[in-house]
Design an enzyme around this catalytic site. Structure first.
Site, mmCIF file in Angstrom:
data_model
loop_
_atom_site.group_PDB
_atom_site.id
_atom_site.type_symbol
_atom_site.label_atom_id
_atom_site.label_comp_id
_atom_site.label_asym_id
_atom_site.label_seq_id
_atom_site.Cartn_x
_atom_site.Cartn_y
_atom_site.Cartn_z
ATOM 1 N N ARG A 16 -5.066 4.338 -6.311
ATOM 2 C CA ARG A 16 -6.272 4.536 -5.519
ATOM 3 C C ARG A 16 -6.761 3.266 -4.838
ATOM 4 N NH1 ARG A 16 -5.812 8.197 -9.042
ATOM 5 N NH2 ARG A 16 -5.136 6.471 -10.316
ATOM 6 N N THR A 17 -6.842 2.189 -5.594
ATOM 7 C CA THR A 17 -7.466 0.995 -5.026
ATOM 8 C C THR A 17 -6.649 0.470 -3.854
ATOM 9 O OG1 THR A 17 -8.357 0.492 -7.208
ATOM 10 C CG2 THR A 17 -8.420 -1.278 -5.587
ATOM 11 N N ARG B 70 -5.433 -7.899 -6.668
ATOM 12 C CA ARG B 70 -5.572 -7.444 -8.064
ATOM 13 C C ARG B 70 -4.644 -8.292 -8.905
ATOM 14 N NH1 ARG B 70 -5.240 -1.285 -10.057
ATOM 15 N NH2 ARG B 70 -7.402 -1.466 -9.397
HETATM 16 C C1 NCD Z 1 -9.047 1.397 -12.866
HETATM 17 C C2 NCD Z 1 -8.574 -0.046 -12.927
HETATM 18 O O1 NCD Z 1 -7.527 -0.386 -12.391
HETATM 19 O O2 NCD Z 1 -9.321 -0.807 -13.517
HETATM 20 N N1 NCD Z 1 -8.477 2.150 -11.860
HETATM 21 C C3 NCD Z 1 -8.975 2.074 -10.581
HETATM 22 O O3 NCD Z 1 -8.976 1.042 -9.968
HETATM 23 N N2 NCD Z 1 -9.505 3.193 -10.065
HETATM 24 C C4 NCD Z 1 -9.115 2.069 -14.178
HETATM 25 C C5 NCD Z 1 -7.909 2.087 -15.073
HETATM 26 O O4 NCD Z 1 -6.856 1.571 -14.778
HETATM 27 O O5 NCD Z 1 -8.057 2.688 -16.138
#
Ligand code: NCD
Length: 307
Positions: free
Chosen positions: A55-56, A106
């Protein structure tokens, strides 16, 4: 004079007013997409992901494309970038900043976004820093809450699951504490309790924090139940025994009001039963879709220096 670079590093850099501005811009982007389709024409956004993401990364890339920007991307930077050869975050960012107008990153290191921002000549957008923070997720979470609740004051929100390692929760509770009369319930097993520094943050912000260990301890008129996955990848080497997870299903949700909305940053594993997906209180897909307008607003504001 050199303009100050507008990074997105941590949730506590935002105020109620700056959030409102971002939400208004995101709403306008949804209502009038064509108005913004060339806003970042000739700009380039780099996405550097050292940890898995669906998603991100995809919503940031959709956001950049919808604004007319070009993209450069390393989807598996942990194995496919020069980090494997021993390159530091500092060097990677200094170099990438010469190719792109903004860097979305990230990384498993909790300090990664700060380290990157220190050396970058272009905005850094933190897309998740280890078990620390995930500020852009928190913005889209609060935006989603506003859509269902309208008033962000006087909310009772339960965060549940892995409160210790869950970066989405760490950033979300900081944003919620900006509003008046916020009560946060923390539902978790002992090992996954919210770290004290976040509890202190809530207390300093005059939000109430109530730790609980069972769904039954939550009020029936709870506004939001924000559930999370156990972040197994964060504590591989610690002994935890069997993990007894909380499962949200139709049965559990019978004891809550028809205004108790269930959110989850996703991915879910089994902590929300698929049976619940058709309940009008299940808003996690809407929540994931809100990543696009919020990240469009953030990219535009960062690149145009307009926070
Ligand atoms: C989360 C993350 O990566 O922190 N996912 C996200 O970005 N929507 C949550 C997760 O990985 O559990």
């Amino acid at each position: 004079m050199k303009k100050e670079i507008r990074h997105v590093i941590k949730a506590d850099q935002f105020t109620k007013e700056s959030l409102e501005e971002i939400f208004i811009l995101a709403d306008d982007m949804v209502a009038n997409p064509d108005k913004y389709s060339e806003s970042l024409k000739k700009k380039i956004v780099a996405t550097l992901f050292y940890e898995p993401s669906t998603r991100t990364r995809l919503s940031f890339e959709t956001a950049a494309l919808q604004l007319g920007a070009g993209l450069i991307s390393t989807e598996n930077a942990g194995t496919a970038s020069s980090e494997v050869k021993g390159e530091t975050i500092k060097d990677t960012i200094e170099v990438t900043a010469g190719y792109a107008d903004a860097i979305v990153m990230r990384h498993p290191n909790v300090d990664s976004a700060e380290i990157a921002a220190r050396v970058s000549s272009v905005p850094i957008l933190n897309a998740g820093s280890g078990s620390g923070e995930h500020p852009t997720q928190a913005l889209l979470d609060v935006y989603t809450i506003k859509q269902v609740k309208e008033d962000l004051n006087n909310l009772k929100v339960a965060v549940s699951g892995d409160l210790k390692h869950g970066r989405t929760i760490h950033s979300l509770i900081k944003l919620l504490s900006l509003y008046d009369n916020t009560t946060i319930y923390g539902l978790s097993r002992a090992f996954f309790r919210l770290p004290q520094k976040y509890i202190d943050y809530l207390i300093e912000s005059e939000a109430k924090y109530i730790p609980v260990s069972q769904f039954e301890e939550l009020p029936n008129d709870l506004d939001i139940l924000y559930h999370t996955r156990t972040q197994l990848e964060r504590f591989k080497n610690e002994a935890t025994g069997v993990i007894d997870e909380y499962i949200i299903n139709n049965d559990v949700m019978k004891s809550f009001s028809n205004q108790t909305y269930v959110m989850h940053p996703l991915p879910r594993v089994k902590e929300i039963s698929e049976d619940f997906d058709n309940d009008p209180r299940a808003i996690y897909i809407k929540q994931a879709h809100n990543g696009v307008p919020i990240r469009k607003a953030l990219l535009l504001k960062s690149i145009n220096h307009s926070y």
